[in-house]
Design a protein around this motif. Structure first.
Motif, PDB file in Angstrom:
ATOM      1  N   HIS A 191      27.579  31.791  57.903  1.00 35.88           N
ATOM      2  CA  HIS A 191      28.382  32.494  56.821  1.00 35.88           C
ATOM      3  C   HIS A 191      29.452  32.026  56.287  1.00 35.88           C
ATOM      4  O   HIS A 191      30.012  30.909  56.564  1.00 35.88           O
ATOM      5  CB  HIS A 191      28.838  33.957  57.771  1.00 35.88           C
ATOM      6  CG  HIS A 191      27.794  34.852  58.179  1.00 35.88           C
ATOM      7  ND1 HIS A 191      27.068  35.640  57.366  1.00 35.88           N
ATOM      8  CD2 HIS A 191      27.128  34.747  59.424  1.00 35.88           C
ATOM      9  CE1 HIS A 191      26.117  36.241  58.067  1.00 35.88           C
ATOM     10  NE2 HIS A 191      26.166  35.922  59.495  1.00 35.88           N
ATOM     11  N   TRP A 194      32.766  32.619  56.139  1.00 37.91           N
ATOM     12  CA  TRP A 194      34.048  33.298  56.663  1.00 37.91           C
ATOM     13  C   TRP A 194      35.282  32.513  56.777  1.00 37.91           C
ATOM     14  O   TRP A 194      35.544  32.073  58.077  1.00 37.91           O
ATOM     15  CB  TRP A 194      33.786  33.810  58.025  1.00 37.91           C
ATOM     16  CG  TRP A 194      32.578  35.115  57.821  1.00 37.91           C
ATOM     17  CD1 TRP A 194      32.568  35.775  56.932  1.00 37.91           C
ATOM     18  CD2 TRP A 194      31.758  35.419  58.808  1.00 37.91           C
ATOM     19  NE1 TRP A 194      31.363  36.751  57.110  1.00 37.91           N
ATOM     20  CE2 TRP A 194      31.031  36.564  58.394  1.00 37.91           C
ATOM     21  CE3 TRP A 194      31.524  35.248  60.019  1.00 37.91           C
ATOM     22  CZ2 TRP A 194      30.165  37.158  58.792  1.00 37.91           C
ATOM     23  CZ3 TRP A 194      30.484  35.647  60.843  1.00 37.91           C
ATOM     24  CH2 TRP A 194      29.764  37.034  60.348  1.00 37.91           C
ATOM     25  N   LYS A 252      34.864  38.655  58.347  1.00 38.58           N
ATOM     26  CA  LYS A 252      33.730  39.188  58.605  1.00 38.58           C
ATOM     27  C   LYS A 252      33.284  40.181  57.867  1.00 38.58           C
ATOM     28  O   LYS A 252      33.732  41.431  57.877  1.00 38.58           O
ATOM     29  CB  LYS A 252      33.721  39.675  60.164  1.00 38.58           C
ATOM     30  CG  LYS A 252      32.154  39.865  60.620  1.00 38.58           C
ATOM     31  CD  LYS A 252      32.328  40.372  62.361  1.00 38.58           C
ATOM     32  CE  LYS A 252      30.886  40.354  63.072  1.00 38.58           C
ATOM     33  NZ  LYS A 252      30.918  40.666  64.439  1.00 38.58           N
ATOM     34  N   THR A 253      32.114  39.995  57.142  1.00 38.93           N
ATOM     35  CA  THR A 253      31.677  40.954  56.110  1.00 38.93           C
ATOM     36  C   THR A 253      31.315  42.448  56.613  1.00 38.93           C
ATOM     37  O   THR A 253      31.053  43.417  55.638  1.00 38.93           O
ATOM     38  CB  THR A 253      30.444  40.521  55.176  1.00 38.93           C
ATOM     39  OG1 THR A 253      29.714  39.838  56.220  1.00 38.93           O
ATOM     40  CG2 THR A 253      31.121  39.238  54.217  1.00 38.93           C
ATOM     41  N   THR A 287      30.204  40.701  50.084  1.00 43.61           N
ATOM     42  CA  THR A 287      29.114  40.727  51.155  1.00 43.61           C
ATOM     43  C   THR A 287      27.614  40.227  50.539  1.00 43.61           C
ATOM     44  O   THR A 287      27.059  39.730  51.229  1.00 43.61           O
ATOM     45  CB  THR A 287      28.745  42.386  51.517  1.00 43.61           C
ATOM     46  OG1 THR A 287      30.129  42.794  51.942  1.00 43.61           O
ATOM     47  CG2 THR A 287      27.856  42.587  52.499  1.00 43.61           C
ATOM     48  N   ASP A 338      27.996  36.611  50.480  1.00 39.65           N
ATOM     49  CA  ASP A 338      27.811  36.008  52.077  1.00 39.65           C
ATOM     50  C   ASP A 338      26.395  36.102  52.388  1.00 39.65           C
ATOM     51  O   ASP A 338      25.972  35.276  53.026  1.00 39.65           O
ATOM     52  CB  ASP A 338      28.612  36.907  52.854  1.00 39.65           C
ATOM     53  CG  ASP A 338      28.552  36.168  54.341  1.00 39.65           C
ATOM     54  OD1 ASP A 338      28.947  35.214  54.539  1.00 39.65           O
ATOM     55  OD2 ASP A 338      28.160  37.292  55.281  1.00 39.65           O
ATOM     56  N   TYR A 367      24.031  33.075  53.549  1.00 38.68           N
ATOM     57  CA  TYR A 367      23.385  32.815  54.695  1.00 38.68           C
ATOM     58  C   TYR A 367      21.776  32.717  54.620  1.00 38.68           C
ATOM     59  O   TYR A 367      21.282  32.072  55.229  1.00 38.68           O
ATOM     60  CB  TYR A 367      23.706  34.375  55.549  1.00 38.68           C
ATOM     61  CG  TYR A 367      22.961  34.228  56.952  1.00 38.68           C
ATOM     62  CD1 TYR A 367      23.779  33.716  57.979  1.00 38.68           C
ATOM     63  CD2 TYR A 367      21.829  34.724  57.257  1.00 38.68           C
ATOM     64  CE1 TYR A 367      23.185  33.748  59.204  1.00 38.68           C
ATOM     65  CE2 TYR A 367      21.311  34.860  58.296  1.00 38.68           C
ATOM     66  CZ  TYR A 367      21.954  34.084  59.388  1.00 38.68           C
ATOM     67  OH  TYR A 367      21.470  34.185  60.707  1.00 38.68           O
ATOM     68  N   TYR A 396      19.869  40.709  59.853  1.00 40.84           N
ATOM     69  CA  TYR A 396      21.105  39.485  60.480  1.00 40.84           C
ATOM     70  C   TYR A 396      20.486  38.839  61.495  1.00 40.84           C
ATOM     71  O   TYR A 396      19.628  39.083  62.219  1.00 40.84           O
ATOM     72  CB  TYR A 396      22.283  40.342  60.473  1.00 40.84           C
ATOM     73  CG  TYR A 396      22.212  41.479  61.624  1.00 40.84           C
ATOM     74  CD1 TYR A 396      22.560  41.035  63.072  1.00 40.84           C
ATOM     75  CD2 TYR A 396      21.713  42.826  61.442  1.00 40.84           C
ATOM     76  CE1 TYR A 396      22.404  41.918  63.939  1.00 40.84           C
ATOM     77  CE2 TYR A 396      21.830  43.820  62.488  1.00 40.84           C
ATOM     78  CZ  TYR A 396      22.042  43.328  63.886  1.00 40.84           C
ATOM     79  OH  TYR A 396      21.942  44.184  64.699  1.00 40.84           O
TER      80      TYR A 396
END
Length: 847
Positions: A111, A113, A226-227, A266, A269, A273, A370
């Protein structure tokens, strides 16, 4: 932003009018609020004023947090903590740029972050990788978030604000977020989320640009931690509805930029990912709805009854035909419907809390894939923020109800509440212990969920790293059974088998791992190593070259290749590769050994000064490296420099006052050079430090054997066997003991030693040959004959075995058979003297 025209007094009156209890729509009343200490626990307080004077309340919260999580201060790094401990940007001063602008440099983090890794970067500059420092920061962040929750509850005029904060502080569901360092993301995102809410509420009272952009900045910081906090603007709308039973366009418009920014970050991200890890869990919409509904009820259950908490919960059955999934889904829909229908009777609080709970959890309910869904559908840490709404609803309603009780009953209720908090703190304290180290951590997971993905794999790895090899082998075998397509499991199995000396099995495991993931450079390296250890040096070079084609700067591959080339006596090439490995990684753990090996290669090439430089470099890095001392002394002996030899020997003596290893190395040096008397002096020096040094007894025994001091040899060799009966060299030692007994004429004693070797290894040709000789000397020719035939069956190309068989046949009077066997022995090795001699006798007798 339409409230700008309201006066401050109007805003205050509006705020007080809007202050609703969580249980209903009635204005909060403080007419029966307890006074004194109890007021810190139960009183809602003025909706806009934080009781900074309430130092006792803050102190109690701090004590609760520290007491609950204190065990983690003694804990280390576990599992995904390697995402930052192995991250080069965290280690380097310049890494802060890469953390923000080259996130791919964080190889084990999928991620984006950067706020979290910035905190790790900063801490590394303060205390390196001392785990206690990171744990202490996590505990401090939990305390700060607890105070923010208290402040928020007071700001919203929720009854029992301190109690809510106290439960938040010590609830066992939060142990995972606090005790696991990498879950700093929950704590930091929570800190910025709660701060953004408080600033936003201030903005709604005093709509200034500064407040608005500060709230936006805090929201962005939470998303970059953290999204999952993308739900914040939706949660604010729920808050509006709770307070006013409506959401006006004037409320929505200021939040639209928050929705846009949250969605953009988001989405970015998620795109990052999925570019690094492709996920396609292939659940249908109905199945995902079932997962979400059951997860919601699961979280509620754990919130109310926080026992049997597991880091990796078992999966539950998912399918459109599963009636349980439909029951959970129907119950969730029914709950929302009922709370909507009775909102006028019981107030909007319960429904608002339910909506906040669901909205805040929505990113991790399974509607979108996820990474952690590969391990479990749920995790305690996922409801770090969502649980605040449920806590506020339940505790606020209880405190509101308790406020109407008589004085004695209120005190009893307060006592029960404090007892409950103490119990939660005790549970958190107990749960914190499982994060002590990876072995405890994964053993706990396996005990509660034996099928947990990768738990056996990670346990095996942890056991291997601390040297518990038998247990590591068991764990890695289970890991391979559970995930036969997982390259990492095969790699760990190979490492465990290699340590147990099962090189063929290790090679098979590494090959299966390579088949599962041909790109894994660690598996390629391990495969090359295990092939090299089996003596297949040419073949190992192909594997090292395969690594170097992918990574021209792989120091370990150059080191392994250099070792293989040295074994192939290609010394010039070996030196080139070993030096390349050291140039790429001068401080690698194997550096002293590589310098020593360069010295050995240079010595073989006659480059004695070059060899000396590298031996001395190895000793500068590791002054106690016995191999470098021994090899340097050996070279000086060859060069006939006795003065330097004695000086070096004195250095070894000085370094080894409490360490017998170097003394043993010198003793072995003299033994291998057949300077047995000097070797005995050094073995005795070893015993003065360690009277039970097994290898010294073994070496001394062989030296005594070579000196024909057979009685002493038997005693020393026997001591080595008694101290370590399972060491690999025991058969060789027993053969020497047998030969010594044989030399002393004690044939039965010799036979016993050879028999014991053959019990353990029926194909030990040395023992077979010596036992056959004993039987021959005893006149038991038939037994000798069978033993030599057995030897030939194992080693058909042994000229000596054929010659010995021919001698026995000759003595038995079977000259023609003897002639054939002896001639075959000479065909195998024309220089076999015994075969020539006996064959000549047979020829003379036949004339």
């Amino acid at each position: 932003m339409g409230k700008a025209s309201r006066s401050k007094a109007e805003r205050r009156r509006l705020r007080e009018a809007e202050a609703q209890s969580v249980a209903g729509g009635e204005p909060v009343t403080t007419s029966r609020t307890p006074q004194g200490l109890a007021s810190f626990f139960t009183a809602p307080g003025p909706p806009s004023d934080f009781p900074y004077h309430a130092g006792l309340g803050v102190l109690l919260l701090a004590l609760l947090v520290v007491a609950s999580y204190y065990p983690v201060l003694l804990a280390g790094f576990i599992w995904d903590d390697v995402a930052f401990t192995d991250a080069q940007p965290v280690r380097e001063w310049s890494g802060i740029w890469d953390i923000w602008f080259h996130p791919e440099s964080l190889a084990k983090e999928g991620h984006y972050w950067p706020v979290v890794y910035t905190s790790f970067w900063l801490e590394h500059k303060l205390w390196g990788f001392a785990a206690a420092g990171y744990h202490a920061v996590n505990i401090l962040l939990q305390l700060v978030n607890t105070l923010l929750v208290w402040r928020l509850m007071l700001r919203l005029a929720v009854p029992g604000a301190w109690l809510i904060a106290a439960v938040f502080a010590v609830h066992p569901l939060h142990v995972e977020s606090v005790a696991w360092i990498i879950e700093r993301k929950d704590l930091l995102s929570g800190l910025f989320y709660l701060s953004a809410v408080l600033v936003w509420l201030r903005f709604m009272d005093e709509p200034r640009r500064g407040h608005y952009f500060l709230a936006m900045g805090l929201f962005v910081a939470s998303l970059l931690s953290k999204t999952v906090t993308v739900t914040l603007p939706a949660a604010l709308l729920v808050l509006y509805w709770w307070k006013r039973e409506r959401v006006a366009m004037a409320d929505v418009l200021p939040l639209l930029p928050f929705f846009v920014v949250g969605f953009a970050i988001t989405l970015g991200d998620m795109s990052y990912y999925t570019s690094r890890e492709i996920l396609d869990l292939d659940y249908s919409f109905i199945e995902r709805a079932h997962i979400a509904a059951q997860a919601l009820w699961f979280y509620v259950g754990k919130l109310l009854w926080p026992t049997n908490l597991i880091v990796v919960y078992p999966f539950w059955e998912v399918g459109a035909a599963n009636p349980i999934g439909w029951m959970y889904l129907a119950a969730a829909i029914a709950l929302v419907a009922v709370l909507w229908l009775v909102r006028e009777r019981i107030g909007r609080g319960p429904l608002a809390a339910t909506l906040f709970f669901g909205v805040t959890l929505s990113p991790v309910l399974g509607f979108v894939d996820y990474g952690y869904m590969q391990f479990s559908f749920v995790a305690d840490r996922f409801q770090y923020l969502a649980g605040i709404g449920a806590m506020a609803a339940l505790i606020g309603a209880a405190v509101h109800a308790a406020g109407r009780l008589p004085e004695a009953a209120r005190k009893s209720a307060l006592g029960a509440a404090l007892l409950g908090i103490a119990l939660l703190a005790a549970l958190s304290w107990k749960q914190s212990h499982i994060y002590r180290d990876e072995i405890v951590f994964f053993e706990y997971i396996i005990a509660h969920n034996p099928q947990a993905r990768d738990a056996h794999h990670n346990l095996g790895k942890a056991l291997y790293e601390v040297g518990r090899m038998d247990e590591a082998l068991v764990a890695t075998r289970v890991a391979v059974e559970q995930r036969p397509d997982f390259a990492g499991a095969h790699n760990n199995l190979g490492l465990a088998l290699k340590h147990h000396g099962e090189l063929i099995g290790a090679e098979k495991a590494f090959r299966r791992g390579h088949k599962a993931d041909p790109r894994d450079k660690k598996i390629l390296q391990n495969l090359g190593e295990v092939i090299r250890w089996q003596g297949r040096h040419e073949e190992s070079l192909d594997w090292y070259d395969a690594i170097l084609k992918r990574d021209r700067n792989n120091s370990r591959a150059y080191a392994g290749k250099g070792n293989a080339l040295f074994s192939l006596k290609r010394y010039d090439e070996a030196i080139v590769n070993l030096k390349k490995a050291l140039s790429l990684e001068p401080d690698m753990p194997q550096a002293p050994l590589l310098h020593t090996l360069i010295g050995d290669a240079a010595q073989e090439l006659g480059q004695f000064e070059e060899a000396r430089r590298h031996y001395e470099h190895a000793l500068q890095i590791e002054p106690g490296l016995g191999q470098a001392h021994a090899n340097l002394i050996g070279m000086l002996l060859d060069l006939q420099r006795p003065a330097e030899v004695e000086r070096r020997l004195q250095v070894v003596r000085d370094l080894s006052a409490d360490d017998p290893v170097n003394l043993q190395g010198v003793a072995e040096l003299f033994r291998k050079r057949e300077q047995y008397e000097r070797a005995l002096e050094w073995y005795d020096a070893v015993f003065r430090i360690d009277p039970d040094y097994t290898q010294a007894y073994a070496g001394k025994g062989e030296a005594l054997f070579r000196l024909n001091r057979h009685e002493e040899a038997i005693k020393s060799l026997g001591q080595a066997v008694a101290l370590e009966p399972d060491m690999p060299t025991v058969p060789t030692l027993r053969v020497l003991m047998g030969e010594s007994a044989q030399a002393l004429g004690r044939m039965e004693e010799a036979s016993e030693q050879y028999d014991r070797v053959l019990e353990a290894d029926p194909d030990h040709t040395g023992a077979i040959d010596r036992l056959a000789m004993v039987r021959y000397e005893q006149g038991r020719l038939e037994e000798a004959l069978e033993l030599y035939r057995r030897h030939i069956g194992i080693e058909p190309g042994s000229a000596n075995a054929h010659a010995n068989l021919g001698v026995v046949l000759y003595r038995m009077g079977r000259s023609e058979e003897a002639r054939e066997v002896l001639e075959h022995a000479l065909s195998l090795d024309p220089a076999t003297v015994m075969a020539q001699t006996v064959l000549e006798l047979i020829r003379k007798e036949s004339k």
